[in-house]
Scaffold this active site. Structure first.
Site, short mmCIF file in Angstrom:
data_model
loop_
_atom_site.label_atom_id
_atom_site.label_comp_id
_atom_site.label_asym_id
_atom_site.label_seq_id
_atom_site.Cartn_x
_atom_site.Cartn_y
_atom_site.Cartn_z
CG ASP A 12 -87.32 7.78 -38.38
OD1 ASP A 12 -87.07 8.53 -37.42
OD2 ASP A 12 -86.63 7.75 -39.40
CB SER A 13 -88.57 12.16 -38.73
OG SER A 13 -87.22 11.80 -38.94
CB CYS A 75 -87.51 8.93 -34.49
SG CYS A 75 -87.15 10.69 -34.63
CG ASN A 76 -81.54 8.51 -31.86
OD1 ASN A 76 -81.00 8.04 -30.87
ND2 ASN A 76 -81.42 7.95 -33.04
CB CYS A 185 -79.94 10.77 -36.25
SG CYS A 185 -81.26 10.94 -37.47
CG HIS A 187 -82.67 9.66 -41.20
ND1 HIS A 187 -83.64 9.80 -40.23
CD2 HIS A 187 -83.30 9.83 -42.39
CE1 HIS A 187 -84.80 10.05 -40.81
NE2 HIS A 187 -84.62 10.07 -42.12
#
Length: 262
Positions: A12-13, A75-76, A185, A187
């Site tokens: 993921d970011s 991660c979208n 997202c 997150h």
């Protein structure tokens, strides 16, 4: 190493994809997971599609070098912008996550739903195609979660600035009388305590974590890659601040968390 004993690779970011990890670990507790938090390059949502593709390739290749039997793009933004390229480039099975537009649109009684996502996700071809397919008779209020990821990446999920920003972003959706709020997202599930203070109880809040975990299990079963005994400890690498991952996992089970430059 037997292929069934190989790890699940996730990236993921940043720390957001740990919300997806938790669903996968709950469903597949025997599996070892190696997770890459590319926090140094967060947020992905503000980057160009080519930048997102390049970062996704970098992360995927590192996980494959570590022996991953399956890749979960947690991660979208990376999914909606890069998963097609990844699936064409690599033979390893790849699971992505997309905003849960379909269940929201199909179940909305008001026929009005809100989607909170990054600019990169909302502008992607895959998101637009999915949205067009399922929301023809539904009003969709799209809001870019500008500034949310950097605040969540600090690990301080109760900071006043974060609460205020969430309130400002969700307000236009509530004015339109949404009854579903889609978190687009990985997150954003970490905003649930704040959202529950702001959003009326009749608004259903949904994300993609459980669906991604189920898809991962389905693929591993189909390919006979499910592990039958408990694997090694799950490993988390951050290229910025591993301490935040340790704090956000808050697990009694010991995970291995460390810094890695990638």
């Amino acid at each position: 190493m037997q292929k069934t004993h190989a790890p699940i690779g996730m990236f993921d970011s940043g720390i957001g994809g740990t919300s997806i990890f938790k669903e996968i670990h709950k469903l597949l507790p025997l599996e070892q997971v190696i997770y890459l938090a590319d926090s140094k390059n967060a947020p992905y949502g503000a980057k160009s599609q080519q930048e997102i593709i390049n970062l996704s390739i970098k992360n995927t290749e590192l996980l494959l070098e570590m022996g991953a039997k399956i890749i979960v793009v947690a991660c979208n933004t990376a999914t909606t912008n890069a998963i097609k390229v990844l699936r064409e480039k690599y033979s390893t099975p790849i699971v992505g996550i997309e905003p849960a537009i379909k269940p929201a649109a199909l179940n909305s009684k008001n026929k009005t739903i809100g989607i909170l996502a990054t600019k990169g996700t909302l502008a992607s071809e895959l998101f637009i195609k999915t949205s067009d397919l399922y929301t023809r008779s539904t009003k969709v209020i799209e809001v870019v979660g500008e500034g949310l990821v950097p605040l969540i990446e600090t690990g301080d999920l109760q900071q006043p600035a974060l609460k205020q920003l969430v309130k400002e972003l969700v307000s236009p959706m509530l004015k339109e009388n949404i009854d579903y709020l889609v978190l687009g997202c990985s997150h954003y599930p970490y905003l649930m305590p704040i959202l529950k203070e702001i959003v009326p109880p009749y608004v259903q809040i949904i994300d993609s974590g459980r669906a991604a975990a189920q898809q991962t299990k389905n693929l591993l079963e189909k390919l006979n890659l499910l592990r039958q005994d408990r694997g090694e400890k799950c490993i988390f690498f951050s290229n910025k601040n591993p301490r935040i991952i340790e704090e956000i996992l808050q697990s009694e089970e010991r995970f291995l968390v460390g810094y890695k430059d990638f």
